[in-house]
Write a protein that holds these residues in place. Structure first.
Motif, PDB file in Angstrom:
ATOM      1  N   ILE A 256       0.824  -1.212   0.000  1.00 23.54           N
ATOM      2  CA  ILE A 256       0.000   0.000   0.000  1.00 23.54           C
ATOM      3  C   ILE A 256       0.858   1.263   0.000  1.00 23.54           C
ATOM      4  N   CYS A 257       1.884   1.280   0.863  1.00 24.47           N
ATOM      5  CA  CYS A 257       2.716   2.478   0.982  1.00 24.47           C
ATOM      6  C   CYS A 257       3.566   2.715  -0.263  1.00 24.47           C
ATOM      7  N   LYS A 258       3.685   1.704  -1.111  1.00 27.84           N
ATOM      8  CA  LYS A 258       4.476   1.849  -2.342  1.00 27.84           C
ATOM      9  C   LYS A 258       3.601   2.237  -3.532  1.00 27.84           C
ATOM     10  N   SER A 259       2.314   2.450  -3.263  1.00 25.03           N
ATOM     11  CA  SER A 259       1.362   2.865  -4.310  1.00 25.03           C
ATOM     12  C   SER A 259       1.390   1.916  -5.508  1.00 25.03           C
ATOM     13  N   THR A 260       1.497   0.628  -5.216  1.00 27.19           N
ATOM     14  CA  THR A 260       1.514  -0.381  -6.278  1.00 27.19           C
ATOM     15  C   THR A 260       0.110  -0.547  -6.862  1.00 27.19           C
ATOM     16  N   LYS A 261       0.017  -0.688  -8.166  1.00 29.17           N
ATOM     17  CA  LYS A 261      -1.274  -0.885  -8.816  1.00 29.17           C
ATOM     18  C   LYS A 261      -1.903  -2.187  -8.322  1.00 29.17           C
ATOM     19  N   PRO A 262      -3.236  -2.216  -8.189  1.00 33.01           N
ATOM     20  CA  PRO A 262      -3.913  -3.390  -7.621  1.00 33.01           C
ATOM     21  C   PRO A 262      -3.563  -4.703  -8.321  1.00 33.01           C
ATOM     22  N   GLU A 263      -3.508  -4.694  -9.637  1.00 32.80           N
ATOM     23  CA  GLU A 263      -3.203  -5.930 -10.369  1.00 32.80           C
ATOM     24  C   GLU A 263      -1.784  -6.403 -10.071  1.00 32.80           C
ATOM     25  N   GLU A 264      -0.855  -5.462 -10.029  1.00 34.55           N
ATOM     26  CA  GLU A 264       0.543  -5.807  -9.735  1.00 34.55           C
ATOM     27  C   GLU A 264       0.692  -6.272  -8.295  1.00 34.55           C
TER      28      GLU A 264
ATOM     29  N   ARG B   5       0.632 -13.035  -4.667  1.00 29.44           N
ATOM     30  CA  ARG B   5       0.458 -14.452  -4.999  1.00 29.44           C
ATOM     31  C   ARG B   5       1.819 -15.147  -5.141  1.00 29.44           C
ATOM     32  N   LYS B   6       2.760 -14.464  -5.755  1.00 29.89           N
ATOM     33  CA  LYS B   6       4.096 -15.039  -5.928  1.00 29.89           C
ATOM     34  C   LYS B   6       4.761 -15.300  -4.576  1.00 29.89           C
ATOM     35  N   MET B   7       4.630 -14.353  -3.631  1.00 35.36           N
ATOM     36  CA  MET B   7       5.237 -14.519  -2.315  1.00 35.36           C
ATOM     37  C   MET B   7       4.551 -15.632  -1.522  1.00 35.36           C
TER      38      MET B   7
ATOM     39  N   LEU C  74       8.254 -10.127   2.691  1.00 28.92           N
ATOM     40  CA  LEU C  74       9.017 -10.256   1.454  1.00 28.92           C
ATOM     41  C   LEU C  74       8.388  -9.476   0.302  1.00 28.92           C
ATOM     42  N   ALA C  75       7.077  -9.232   0.366  1.00 26.11           N
ATOM     43  CA  ALA C  75       6.366  -8.596  -0.743  1.00 26.11           C
ATOM     44  C   ALA C  75       6.845  -7.172  -1.000  1.00 26.11           C
ATOM     45  N   ALA C  76       7.339  -6.503   0.027  1.00 30.11           N
ATOM     46  CA  ALA C  76       7.795  -5.123  -0.123  1.00 30.11           C
ATOM     47  C   ALA C  76       9.165  -5.026  -0.789  1.00 30.11           C
ATOM     48  N   SER C  77       9.732  -6.172  -1.195  1.00 28.07           N
ATOM     49  CA  SER C  77      11.060  -6.230  -1.835  1.00 28.07           C
ATOM     50  C   SER C  77      12.161  -5.632  -0.964  1.00 28.07           C
ATOM     51  N   PRO C  78      12.256  -6.070   0.299  1.00 26.39           N
ATOM     52  CA  PRO C  78      13.306  -5.539   1.172  1.00 26.39           C
ATOM     53  C   PRO C  78      14.666  -6.148   0.841  1.00 26.39           C
ATOM     54  N   ALA C  79      15.709  -5.446   1.250  1.00 24.13           N
ATOM     55  CA  ALA C  79      17.065  -5.991   1.161  1.00 24.13           C
ATOM     56  C   ALA C  79      17.450  -6.691   2.456  1.00 24.13           C
ATOM     57  N   ILE C  80      16.841  -6.256   3.568  1.00 21.83           N
ATOM     58  CA  ILE C  80      17.156  -6.784   4.898  1.00 21.83           C
ATOM     59  C   ILE C  80      15.886  -7.296   5.559  1.00 21.83           C
ATOM     60  N   LEU C  81      15.961  -8.507   6.114  1.00 25.47           N
ATOM     61  CA  LEU C  81      14.839  -9.069   6.869  1.00 25.47           C
ATOM     62  C   LEU C  81      15.254  -9.203   8.328  1.00 25.47           C
TER      63      LEU C  81
END
Length: 266
Positions: free
Chosen positions: A113-121, A127-129, A160-167
């Protein structure tokens, strides 16, 4: 990534680290919980932080992510100083944080949500995560329909969905039964460093020394009042690791001995 989250800073000994901190401290009022904490985590590395209850390990993780700004010291992400929370650093809590009125898919989509990702994306990434953490086909299930292990997988997928470099992982298996926790521990290292994720490094806080030896490349030991780093131990064992290896038990004995020794000195 939030562009204002970091500022240019290039201290020499932090340049090669994915995430590091220097002389980090956190205080409630005038009382420091931990002080002068310095650690580093490098590419493709999982480090663990252990210590007695009350040494501020969970608070340290939140300070590294700048969810709680440290009182003293600095945090560096790829050599640049961190000054506010960033989607580049994700945290998995010890409590299994899923929203009961949302499906697994919607729980994961929250991270975007905070990354303003389009709903389809957002749906495609989520789903991939979920597939990556072994929940393909469970996208429309609600938390009440899932086991504790499944709900924690949803939380990991969301991180993982937010594409972080560090977990950052704060005792992620503590509320799971031992069989479920052991199975997830066995998967977490390959999951974290799967080429399909953006992760470069991970930091685990845990009281479970078996878990630490199974997962960590290096271990930082915290102790004292205020707490600080009192030791650093490299776990030099091949993967996958097994408790049947005598060296595995030797490391557990060594970590237990370090904790006991340091506690006795405090």
């Amino acid at each position: 990534m939030t562009t204002n989250a970091i500022i240019n800073a290039h201290p020499a000994h932090h340049d090669r680290a994915e995430l590091s901190c220097e002389d980090l401290g956190f205080a409630y009022g005038q009382k420091f919980i931990f002080k002068n904490v310095s650690l580093t985590v490098f590419n493709d590395e999982l480090i663990a932080v252990i210590g007695p209850t009350g040494t501020g390990k969970s608070t340290l993780l939140r300070s590294l992510a700048y969810l709680i700004p440290p009182t003293t010291g600095h945090v560096f992400l790829e050599g640049k100083q961190v000054t506010r929370p960033s989607s580049t650093i994700s945290l998995v809590h010890q409590s299994i944080a899923t929203f009961p009125w949302m499906t697994a898919l919607d729980n994961v989509k929250l991270a975007l949500i905070c990354k303003s990702t389009k709903p389809e994306e957002a749906a495609q990434i989520s789903r991939k995560m979920l597939d990556l953490v072994g929940l393909k086909g469970d996208e429309n299930d609600y938390p009440k329909e899932m086991s504790g292990g499944m709900r924690q997988r949803v939380a990991i997928a969301r991180a993982l969905a937010a594409s972080p470099a560090i977990l950052l992982m704060d005792e992620p298996f503590v509320h799971l039964d031992e069989i479920t926790a052991d199975g997830l521990r066995g998967e977490i290292y390959s999951l974290v460093f799967n080429p399909e994720t953006s992760l470069k490094s991970a930091i685990l806080v845990s009281h479970n020394l078996h878990e630490v030896v199974q997962l960590a490349d290096r271990v930082y030991v915290m102790n004292g009042s205020p707490a600080t780093i009192v030791d650093e131990i490299k776990i030099d064992l091949p993967r996958p690791r097994t408790e049947r290896d005598p060296r595995f038990l030797d490391y557990i004995d060594r970590l237990y001995g370090e904790l006991s020794l340091k506690t006795a000195r405090v």
